[in-house]
Design a protein around this motif. Structure first.
Motif, PDB file in Angstrom:
ATOM      1  N   GLU A  25      50.457  57.637  31.521  1.00 44.55           N
ATOM      2  CA  GLU A  25      51.258  58.855  31.527  1.00 44.55           C
ATOM      3  C   GLU A  25      51.049  59.635  32.829  1.00 44.55           C
ATOM      4  O   GLU A  25      52.002  60.139  33.415  1.00 44.55           O
ATOM      5  CB  GLU A  25      50.928  59.738  30.322  1.00 44.55           C
ATOM      6  CG  GLU A  25      51.383  59.161  28.998  1.00 44.55           C
ATOM      7  CD  GLU A  25      50.497  58.024  28.486  1.00 44.55           C
ATOM      8  OE1 GLU A  25      49.324  57.901  28.928  1.00 44.55           O
ATOM      9  OE2 GLU A  25      50.975  57.244  27.663  1.00 44.55           O
ATOM     10  N   ALA A  28      52.775  57.672  35.631  1.00 44.10           N
ATOM     11  CA  ALA A  28      54.236  57.760  35.486  1.00 44.10           C
ATOM     12  C   ALA A  28      54.747  59.107  35.988  1.00 44.10           C
ATOM     13  O   ALA A  28      55.753  59.165  36.711  1.00 44.10           O
ATOM     14  CB  ALA A  28      54.636  57.542  34.030  1.00 44.10           C
ATOM     15  N   SER A  34      59.282  55.685  34.764  1.00 44.30           N
ATOM     16  CA  SER A  34      59.199  55.775  33.308  1.00 44.30           C
ATOM     17  C   SER A  34      57.916  55.105  32.819  1.00 44.30           C
ATOM     18  O   SER A  34      57.459  54.109  33.389  1.00 44.30           O
ATOM     19  CB  SER A  34      60.421  55.136  32.650  1.00 44.30           C
ATOM     20  OG  SER A  34      60.357  53.733  32.754  1.00 44.30           O
TER      21      SER A  34
END
Length: 85
Positions: A25, A28, A34
């Motif tokens: 995360e 990203a 994504s």
């Protein structure tokens, strides 16, 4: 249509996860990609792409002769060696 990323960019993102230990995360968000795409890149690098949900978290079965399991075991051992060096 999905955006095409250069191989060097993908490798830089994967290294941020596998070598630097950042979460998918975080990477990203930082690189503006994504999370699912990053997950596929990491899985492809680890040799676990397409082997099932959550397979990237499962340890390789050392008794298996399946090519995906063997490549996963090799990758785990390579990462362990890198850490010990």
């Amino acid at each position: 249509m999905p955006k095409a990323y250069p191989p060097q960019f993908k490798q830089q993102c994967v290294d941020a996860v596998l070598v630097l230990g950042k979460t998918r995360e975080e990477v990203a968000r930082e690189y503006e990609v994504s999370a699912p795409a990053l997950g596929r890149w990491v899985a492809a690098t680890q040799g676990t792409q397409g082997t099932g949900s959550g397979s990237h978290r499962r340890k390789a079965n050392p008794d298996s002769q399946a090519p995906t399991e063997l490549s996963k075991l090799v990758r785990e051992l390579e990462l362990e060696n890198e850490f010990l060096e």
